[in-house]
Design a protein around this motif. Structure first.
Motif, PDB file in Angstrom:
ATOM      1  N   GLY A 415       0.789  -1.226   0.000  1.00 37.46           N
ATOM      2  CA  GLY A 415       0.000   0.000   0.000  1.00 37.46           C
ATOM      3  C   GLY A 415       0.820   1.274   0.000  1.00 37.46           C
ATOM      4  N   GLN A 416       2.141   1.162  -0.072  1.00 35.58           N
ATOM      5  CA  GLN A 416       3.011   2.323  -0.117  1.00 35.58           C
ATOM      6  C   GLN A 416       3.252   2.726  -1.576  1.00 35.58           C
ATOM      7  OE1 GLN A 416       4.174   3.841   2.786  1.00 35.58           O
ATOM      8  NE2 GLN A 416       2.740   2.385   3.732  1.00 35.58           N
ATOM      9  N   LEU A 417       3.589   3.989  -1.789  1.00 36.28           N
ATOM     10  CA  LEU A 417       3.917   4.422  -3.139  1.00 36.28           C
ATOM     11  C   LEU A 417       5.071   3.587  -3.686  1.00 36.28           C
ATOM     12  CD1 LEU A 417       3.619   8.296  -2.735  1.00 36.28           C
ATOM     13  CD2 LEU A 417       2.235   6.871  -4.258  1.00 36.28           C
ATOM     14  N   ASN A 418       4.917   3.129  -4.890  1.00 34.57           N
ATOM     15  CA  ASN A 418       5.875   2.223  -5.515  1.00 34.57           C
ATOM     16  C   ASN A 418       7.204   2.938  -5.777  1.00 34.57           C
ATOM     17  OD1 ASN A 418       7.151   0.221  -6.934  1.00 34.57           O
ATOM     18  ND2 ASN A 418       5.752   0.261  -8.703  1.00 34.57           N
ATOM     19  N   ASN A 419       8.259   2.505  -5.130  1.00 33.18           N
ATOM     20  CA  ASN A 419       9.585   3.095  -5.362  1.00 33.18           C
ATOM     21  C   ASN A 419      10.476   2.188  -6.192  1.00 33.18           C
ATOM     22  OD1 ASN A 419      10.107   1.105  -3.524  1.00 33.18           O
ATOM     23  ND2 ASN A 419      11.144   2.410  -2.021  1.00 33.18           N
ATOM     24  N   SER A 420       9.851   1.222  -6.907  1.00 34.15           N
ATOM     25  CA  SER A 420      10.609   0.295  -7.753  1.00 34.15           C
ATOM     26  C   SER A 420      10.281   0.484  -9.224  1.00 34.15           C
ATOM     27  CB  SER A 420      10.313  -1.158  -7.337  1.00 34.15           C
ATOM     28  OG  SER A 420      10.716  -1.391  -6.009  1.00 34.15           O
ATOM     29  N   THR A 421       9.784   1.678  -9.576  1.00 35.92           N
ATOM     30  CA  THR A 421       9.496   1.977 -10.974  1.00 35.92           C
ATOM     31  C   THR A 421      10.799   2.231 -11.727  1.00 35.92           C
ATOM     32  OG1 THR A 421       9.129   4.248 -10.253  1.00 35.92           O
ATOM     33  CG2 THR A 421       7.178   2.889 -10.602  1.00 35.92           C
ATOM     34  N   VAL A 422      10.769   2.074 -13.032  1.00 36.58           N
ATOM     35  CA  VAL A 422      12.004   2.197 -13.808  1.00 36.58           C
ATOM     36  C   VAL A 422      12.589   3.601 -13.734  1.00 36.58           C
ATOM     37  CG1 VAL A 422      11.481   0.328 -15.419  1.00 36.58           C
ATOM     38  CG2 VAL A 422      10.689   2.640 -15.928  1.00 36.58           C
TER      39      VAL A 422
END
Length: 1004
Positions: A415-422
């Motif tokens: 539920g956290q903002l995704n910090n694994s985006t390209v």
């Protein structure tokens, strides 16, 4: 005793004689359906100083000399009337004026009848700004002022506007006009640290403005001398009027949406394109196995096979909301008039986290101490909170979210903002950061006016402009930039302190009813200081601590100060013979601390002439010709906006192993002086059929010499360049405005139209060497070309045989090559429009009124720099615009989209591939209002009640494929030269907002 009695008798006889020589005239002024008119100017013809104004009920009382023959009645919107004095009671019914030819307009250091005006001016009044959600005062000029090109640049709130009066006149100095509020030249330089500057004028509420006059040619602007080459904008604020105390309350609220959103690939389309790009590209040396494996190898995620279908474009935008409250209280009597106003404006912008809040108040006071002595003044205080978003060039700019693949989610499984985006998910900056700019601004002025004789008046003005900006930024441990330092906090403060005084002596006299003479002489002084300080801290205990006081490390800090002064001497003479032959001349000498010791002073003269042809005997009987005036002017103006120390040798402090020292920083030129512009203007003003049709046509030519440029020098002394006056530039153009009253009965319909043509050309540079910043920017400066024209590789499309991007070898465009380096650079386009203008219609029937305003720009090109990444046939992981699906395949050979080749650069280098026509036609504003009948409003003890609905940027017609054709991304530096050159560039720049508001105005 005898002497005393004689003295009393003599004094009494004098008083009796004086009374016998004077008479008191009373009367009432009405305006047909308008009823009694308050504020009408009533004066003796030939002696404007002997006059008064009508009160709230339209009544007046005026003491005149027995020899006075004629009274003159003038009021904006009505025809001037001259009435012979035949008795002690004179009632007048004024006729509505179809045009503004008889208006009194504001000019430099005074006012003048528009009929006698020789200079070129454009005007916008408070009525044209009323009931509209105008963000800043200067945006009210957009599409309405001939020769004034205004580009809003961005949909970000509080963003500075580009304003160009009759073209671009400088390469390295500012091209913004000089703004003067109630006689005080104000500071318009952005004080912030952003490469995208804030707008200092946004602190002024449009509700406080009475009128804006744009001085365009030398006859109008040369009275401001060294700072008038880019035009002058005179802003006159509202003041109290004689009559009962009036209370006006206004409120509007509404919502905003982007004028356009980009169309990007969905998840399936993205996989299709990227799979082809992996297959045909050079990623991992071209060792393609399958797309899912290659994706996971690069990103470390399994998103390739997920069910995500994220619309990242929508994540950057939201529905904005705006509301404004305003209150105005004004009134007074014949001796004292006052006005008190306040405004609160809250605008939640269309870009996520972008918010703008303006709160302000204003007080003005005017007092007639005696018949010969007047005093007054005003003060305006405002506070602006601007919740900013990063610059267009930053990864944390919300608009760059559209680069993220749709197969990646906004939030992770927890539920956290995704910090694994390209690429960086900039929503984290919004959730775990803060970016607030707060501005406190105060404008104030005071004046005193002494009537030495009925014709000779001395006026002294003193004003100050105080601007205090604070930028606070916090980036938490989860953010990209703050995470590596354990949290980051910064505080930047800037102040501008501007003092100004004007002292003028004016003489007005009419001789023998034939000769009218107006003389002005004056002295002005301005002192402006800028102070800056900043401090940064890192390694905060936790994200709950956002201030620098909690930082473990004070990582940076600085402070600086700069100052400049102007001292000026000015004079102007206007002469009129037989009310039809006009002559004018002005001269101003400016001294400035900004320029070299050998050229500290400059002189700027101007001359003008006019002929009111319809006053000639051979045309007086031509009833259908109501106005015909020819005028011409020539003069010199200057540009002093180059910074404070360009003429001086400078040193700066440095750190030598912990020991303070100095080193040379800049090589100065004691001969440095201002840029000079020669202005020529010729115009014709005419009105037909009792001014049912009126028009102005003007041709101008401006040549700017002594451009301030960096000249290369032999670097044996440690410097490679020096700022000198080397360079010339030219602007010439045509302006046409047309106003018509189509219907004048119960149903009224009037139309306004203006169009401006301008052609810019650089005439001379340092050794005639082009200026080409390069990189991904395509703007260039070269002799014989317009400023900022696009220069680079010309894209020729796609080789149908193999899908290669191809380019033209040279400017003849007869031969192509697939080798980008082998293609010669050439002219690709021009960001300067060929013409621009506006078209408006005003309609009313009974209590309803409708105002429709449009604007248009044509012939300009835009370089969509973001296309290098988002319309690049799958060369990167960036999501692509939907048109990229039409890429080359063996079965789709005729296309303009090269074959996708990941990381191969097939057609993705800067070129004309992304240069597009930026022409547009925009329905700028629509206002529908209803005035509740007085009989109904009166039941609720109201004088006025008005309901309205307003729309801004309602429709836009354009062939441009980017977000918005009204765009300009600033260069990635704070250099004025870079921003002047890099015109028409678009790099993830937000679009304008479409705003619809509903409001009410109440008069008590």
């Amino acid at each position: 005793m005898r002497k005393l009695l004689f003295s009393m008798m003599f004094s009494f006889s004098l008083i009796t004689l004086a009374l016998a020589q004077n008479r008191v005239i009373t009367g009432k002024v009405t305006g047909g359906s308008s009823g009694p008119i308050p504020g009408v100017s009533v004066y003796v013809k030939g002696s404007p100083s002997t006059g008064t104004q009508t009160n709230a009920t339209g009544n007046y009382q005026l003491t005149v000399n027995e020899k006075a023959k004629t009274l003159v009645f003038t009021y904006i919107g009505f025809k001037l009337q001259e009435i012979p004095i035949t008795g002690n009671t004179i009632n007048v019914a004024l006729e509505e004026e179809s045009t503004t030819l008889s208006d009194v307009v504001v000019v430099g250091y005074g006012t003048q009848s528009k009929r006698d005006l020789l200079g070129s001016q454009a005007r916008v009044t408070s009525a044209e700004m009323k009931d509209r959600p105008i963000a800043t005062v200067e945006s009210a000029l957009q599409g309405k002022a001939p020769g004034v090109f205004i580009n809003s640049s961005s949909g970000k709130l509080g963003q500075a506007l580009q304003i160009r009066v009759r073209g671009i006149s400088s390469i390295s100095a500012s091209n913004q006009p000089l703004f003067v509020i109630d006689g005080v030249p104000i500071v318009t330089e952005a004080l912030g640290t952003y490469t995208e500057p804030d707008n200092p004028l946004a602190a002024i509420s449009p509700d406080d403005i009475e009128s804006m006059e744009v001085l365009k040619d030398a006859a109008a602007a040369a009275i401001y001398g060294a700072r008038a080459s880019n035009g002058v904008v005179l802003i006159t604020t509202k003041r109290g009027k004689e009559g009962k105390t009036n209370v006006e309350f206004g409120y509007f609220a509404g919502f905003s949406d982007p004028t356009r959103k980009g169309e990007f690939l969905n998840a399936d389309q993205y996989r299709q394109l990227l799979d082809a790009a992996f297959k045909y590209g050079n990623y991992d040396g071209g060792d393609y196995n399958n797309a899912a494996e290659m994706w996971e190898d690069y990103t470390g995620t399994t998103d390739w096979t997920s069910n995500n279908n994220t619309n990242w474009v929508n994540e950057a935008f939201r529905r904005g909301h705006i509301q404004q409250y305003s209150l105005n209280i004004n009134g007074g009597n014949a001796k004292t008039r006052f006005m008190l106003s306040g405004t609160y404006n809250n605008n939640d912008g269309i870009i996520i986290s972008n918010r703008y809040v303006r709160t302000g108040g204003r007080l003005s006071l005017d007092h007639n101490v005696s018949k010969i002595f007047d005093v007054g003044g005003s003060i305006n205080i405002s506070k602006v909170d601007n919740y900013r978003i990063p610059t267009d060039n930053a990864f944390s700019n919300p608009l760059q979210l559209n680069a993220l693949p749709p197969i990646q989610p906004v939030y992770n499984a927890s539920g956290q903002l995704n910090n694994s985006t390209v690429y960086y998910n900039s929503l984290i900056d919004i959730d775990n950061g803060k970016n607030l700019s707060t501005t406190y601004r105060t404008f104030a002025n005071a004046y005193a006016s002494l009537k030495i004789t009925p014709d000779l008046i001395f006026r002294s003005e003193y004003g100050f402009d105080f601007n205090n900006l604070e930028e606070e930024q916090f980036l938490g441990s989860k953010t990209q930039d703050g995470g590596s330092t354990g949290g980051f906090s910064s505080d930047y403060m800037a102040k501008s302190i501007n003092f100004n005084t004007n002292n003028t002596l004016s003489y007005n006299k009419i001789f023998n009813d034939k000769h009218s003479l107006n003389i002005l002489a004056g002295f002005a002084f301005q002192d402006t200081k800028f102070r800056y300080s900043s401090v940064e801290g890192t390694t905060l205990p936790s994200d709950s601590f956002t201030k620098i006081a909690s930082a473990a490390i004070i990582s940076a800090g600085s402070s600086s100060e700069t100052r400049h002064t102007f001292v000026s001497y000015l004079a102007r003479v206007n002469y009129k013979y037989r009310d039809k032959y006009l002559l004018g001349a002005s001269i101003r000498t400016d001294g400035s601390s900004r320029f070299g010791a050998n050229n500290r002073y400059g002189t700027f003269p101007a001359v003008s002439a006019g002929w009111i042809v319809n006053q000639e005997e051979f045309l007086k009987s031509v009833n259908w010709l109501s106005q015909l005036k020819l005028r011409a002017s020539y003069g010199l103006t200057g540009n002093a906006e180059i910074g404070d120390f360009a003429s001086r040798n400078l040193y700066r402090g440095v750190n030598y192993a912990g020991i303070g020292g100095t080193r040379p920083f800049q090589l100065g030129d004691p001969n440095l002086t201002w840029e000079n512009t020669q202005n020529f203007n010729i115009g014709i003003d005419f009105g037909l059929f009792s001014d049912r049709i009126s028009s102005t046509v003007e041709y101008y030519k401006k040549k700017t010499t002594d451009l301030l440029l960096n000249a290369p020098i032999v670097s044996t002394n440690g410097f490679s360049s020096i700022t000198q006056n080397i360079g010339d530039m030219e602007n010439k153009g045509l302006e046409i405005s047309l106003n018509t009253r189509n219907l004048v009965g119960a149903f009224k319909w009037s139309t306004s139209f203006n169009i401006s043509f301008n052609k810019n050309k650089v005439l001379r540079l340092v050794n005639d060497q082009p200026i080409f910043p390069g990189g991904r920017f395509l703007g260039r400066v070269a002799v014989g070309e317009p400023l900022g024209y696009f220069y680079g590789k010309a894209y020729a499309g796609v080789d149908p045989n193999n899908g290669d991007a191809i380019y033209y070898v040279d400017a003849s465009r007869t031969t192509t090559t697939n080798d980008y380096a082998a293609a010669q650079n050439q002219k690709l386009g021009n960001p300067n429009p060929k013409f621009y203008g506006g078209f408006g219609n005003q309609l009313s029937y009974k209590n309803f009124d409708l105002d429709i305003q449009t604007q248009f720009v044509s012939g300009n090109d835009i370089y969509n720099m973001a296309g290098v990444f988002q319309s690049a046939n799958g060369d990167y992981f960036d999501n692509q615009t939907i048109d990229q699906l039409n890429y080359w395949t063996p079965t789709n050979r005729i296309t303009n989209i090269p074959q996708p080749r990941f990381n191969d650069g097939n057609g993705t280098s800067p070129s004309s591939r992304w240069i597009q026509d930026g022409s547009y036609f925009r329905l700028k504003s629509v206002l529908l209002g209803y005035n509740v009948p007085t009989s109904l409003a009166g039941k609720y003890h109201l004088q006025r009640l008005r309901l309205f609905v307003s729309a801004v940027n309602l429709l836009t017609f354009t062939g441009y494929k980017g977000y918005d054709p009204e765009v300009n991304t600033p260069a990635s530096s704070t250099s004025t030269q870079s921003n002047n050159i890099q015109l028409g560039h678009d790099f993830y720049t937000p679009p304008q907002a479409r705003t619809i508001t509903f409001g009410v105005n109440i008069g008590l």
